[in-house]
Design a protein around this motif. Structure first.
Motif, PDB file in Angstrom:
ATOM      1  N   LEU A 246       4.424   8.121  11.941  1.00  0.00           N
ATOM      2  CA  LEU A 246       4.556   7.727  10.537  1.00  0.00           C
ATOM      3  C   LEU A 246       3.901   6.380  10.249  1.00  0.00           C
ATOM      4  N   ALA A 247       4.089   5.394  11.113  1.00  0.00           N
ATOM      5  CA  ALA A 247       3.534   4.065  10.848  1.00  0.00           C
ATOM      6  C   ALA A 247       2.017   4.129  10.712  1.00  0.00           C
ATOM      7  N   VAL A 248       1.359   4.946  11.532  1.00  0.00           N
ATOM      8  CA  VAL A 248      -0.094   5.084  11.458  1.00  0.00           C
ATOM      9  C   VAL A 248      -0.488   5.757  10.143  1.00  0.00           C
ATOM     10  N   ARG A 249       0.268   6.743   9.716  1.00  0.00           N
ATOM     11  CA  ARG A 249      -0.075   7.448   8.476  1.00  0.00           C
ATOM     12  C   ARG A 249       0.099   6.534   7.257  1.00  0.00           C
ATOM     13  N   TRP A 250       1.136   5.707   7.272  1.00  0.00           N
ATOM     14  CA  TRP A 250       1.304   4.750   6.175  1.00  0.00           C
ATOM     15  C   TRP A 250       0.141   3.756   6.187  1.00  0.00           C
ATOM     16  N   ALA A 251      -0.269   3.308   7.360  1.00  0.00           N
ATOM     17  CA  ALA A 251      -1.394   2.384   7.460  1.00  0.00           C
ATOM     18  C   ALA A 251      -2.676   3.035   6.954  1.00  0.00           C
ATOM     19  N   CYS A 252      -2.861   4.317   7.245  1.00  0.00           N
ATOM     20  CA  CYS A 252      -4.040   5.027   6.750  1.00  0.00           C
ATOM     21  C   CYS A 252      -4.032   5.109   5.226  1.00  0.00           C
ATOM     22  N   LEU A 253      -2.858   5.284   4.660  1.00  0.00           N
ATOM     23  CA  LEU A 253      -2.735   5.378   3.203  1.00  0.00           C
ATOM     24  C   LEU A 253      -3.116   4.071   2.526  1.00  0.00           C
ATOM     25  N   ARG A 295       5.322  -1.436   7.772  1.00  0.00           N
ATOM     26  CA  ARG A 295       4.720  -2.524   6.998  1.00  0.00           C
ATOM     27  C   ARG A 295       3.798  -3.372   7.867  1.00  0.00           C
ATOM     28  N   GLU A 296       4.300  -3.762   9.046  1.00  0.00           N
ATOM     29  CA  GLU A 296       3.542  -4.674   9.898  1.00  0.00           C
ATOM     30  C   GLU A 296       2.255  -4.030  10.399  1.00  0.00           C
ATOM     31  N   LEU A 297       2.338  -2.763  10.795  1.00  0.00           N
ATOM     32  CA  LEU A 297       1.118  -2.087  11.245  1.00  0.00           C
ATOM     33  C   LEU A 297       0.130  -1.969  10.096  1.00  0.00           C
ATOM     34  N   ALA A 298       0.607  -1.633   8.908  1.00  0.00           N
ATOM     35  CA  ALA A 298      -0.291  -1.480   7.763  1.00  0.00           C
ATOM     36  C   ALA A 298      -1.063  -2.768   7.488  1.00  0.00           C
TER      37      ALA A 298
END
Length: 408
Positions: A246-253, A295-298
């Motif tokens: 999920l964190a990667v997908r939010w960052a992609c968004l 949040r942090e990964l994004a």
């Protein structure tokens, strides 16, 4: 007890679609709370009568009707008593495919044509009451990402637009938006969720910085799809293809949000968009109360993805500086997720879907070389030479650069 029990909702729908069994929800018709408690059911509902089965722990709700009493998805009053019929209960549900009930003998009750719409692969609302609950818009967008061969009935799409125009979407609370958005991001084609939200106008209300990406051009030699919004959708679906968390997908968004604010004179190059993207990603994460790891990964992906893409040109010292900016030595798992997000970004372009992304393997290898340095020994040796604070940090950085240089 005299009540009649039915399985309702997603479990019935998924069984008809030939999908693995999901959690079962039950509705009981012709009973009362007192009868359920006497039979051993445990009450858990605060707003309306919901109980847990004494043996299976599954949720059982009394058949009920509802009436809109205030804006938002909390603004309902409910009526539940033995006189409420199964058809009345099913009528208050969102989509026909979710308004099918299965009796204990296996027979189906389908007063609103859900089986027909499953066959036709159509999302269709049950009644005009659909527009009373803005969460239904989010849920439908999420289902569009999951059931990729379904289309939205035109009359239902018109109701989505009404939900936006009437301001119901503005009444959504952050926790519920994130709940539905995060689930949709983890489906097979998350781009379909974003496309539907944009088509009905909801995206402009929920994430205007994301909605602004459409119509913003990029250099065609790097982005054959040209449009920044189209690129983001490709990146998002690549994340699903690579089974990213999920964190990667939010960052992609959120990785390119800054491109929506690029001054006209800088188009289509988007110089400096990374810093703007990180700022906007942080704001979006705060607005929807996104969990901190996402949040942090994004933020780090938004800020550093361009450098990761260019890292094949970096020497040893520049590689170590990149690793330090990404906090790779303290957060190695997050660094791995950063590299995966960058691969999604690189391959989320028309014609590049199956292209290799050597930067990910290269930086992983160089990181392992740098991480192998015995920093305690380096620090002790530097201290013996009289080094302090920043000088010790510089010695460690140099040792790591030497290790990376040897691997290069």
């Amino acid at each position: 007890m005299k009540g009649r029990f039915y399985v309702v909702g997603g479990a019935v729908r998924d069984a008809l679609l030939g999908l693995p069994a999901s959690d079962r929800d039950w509705v009981v018709v012709g009973s009362t709370p007192e009868e359920l408690v006497a039979a051993g059911f445990r009450p858990v509902g605060r707003d309306f009568p919901v109980f847990l089965h004494p043996e299976t722990g599954e949720e059982v709700a009394l058949a009920r009707t509802e009436r809109k009493s205030a804006p938002g998805y909390h603004g309902f009053s409910f009526h539940a008593d033995p006189s409420v019929t199964l058809e009345e209960d099913l009528r208050r549900r969102d989509l026909t495919i979710n308004a099918i009930a299965r009796a204990e003998d296996g027979s189906l009750v389908d007063p609103w044509g859900g089986q027909r719409d499953i066959q036709a692969r159509v999302f269709r609302h049950v009644s005009e009451a659909f527009v009373e609950d803005p969460v239904r818009l989010l849920r439908l967008a999420r289902l569009a990402a999951r059931f990729t061969d379904f289309t939205v009935a035109p009359e239902t799409e018109a109701l989505l637009e009404r939900l936006v125009a009437d301001g119901e979407v503005d009444a959504l609370v952050p926790e519920r938006v994130w709940q539905e958005l995060s689930r949709g991001l983890m489906e097979a084609r998350p781009s379909r969720m974003i496309e539907l939200l944009r088509r009905c106008g909801a995206l402009a209300r929920l994430m205007p910085e994301l909605d602004r990406l459409w119509g913003v051009p990029q250099p065609p030699e790097h982005h054959p799809e040209v449009d920044t919004g189209a690129h983001m959708l490709l990146v998002l679906d690549m994340a699903a293809r690579l089974q990213a968390p999920l964190a990667v997908r939010w960052a992609c968004l959120t990785h390119d949000l800054g491109k929506g604010q690029t001054p006209a004179e800088l188009l289509p190059r988007h110089i400096g968009h990374e810093v703007r993207s990180a700022t906007l990603a942080r704001a979006a994460g705060e607005r929807w109360r996104v969990p901190n790891p996402c949040r942090e990964l994004a933020e780090v992906v938004a800020r550093e993805h361009g450098n990761v893409h260019r890292s094949g040109e970096f020497g040893a010292a520049a590689v170590v500086r990149l690793l330090e900016r990404c906090d790779a030595f303290r957060r190695p798992q997050r660094f791995a997720e950063l590299l995966l997000a960058c691969e999604c970004d690189a391959r989320g372009r028309t014609g590049f879907e199956d292209s290799p992304y050597p930067q990910r393997a290269r930086l992983t290898e160089l990181f392992e070389a740098a991480r192998g340095v015995d920093t305690a020994a380096v620090a002790a040796a530097a201290a013996e030479r009289g080094a302090k604070g920043p000088q010790i940090a510089a010695a460690i950085q140099l040792a790591r650069a030497d290790a990376v240089g040897a691997r290069l």
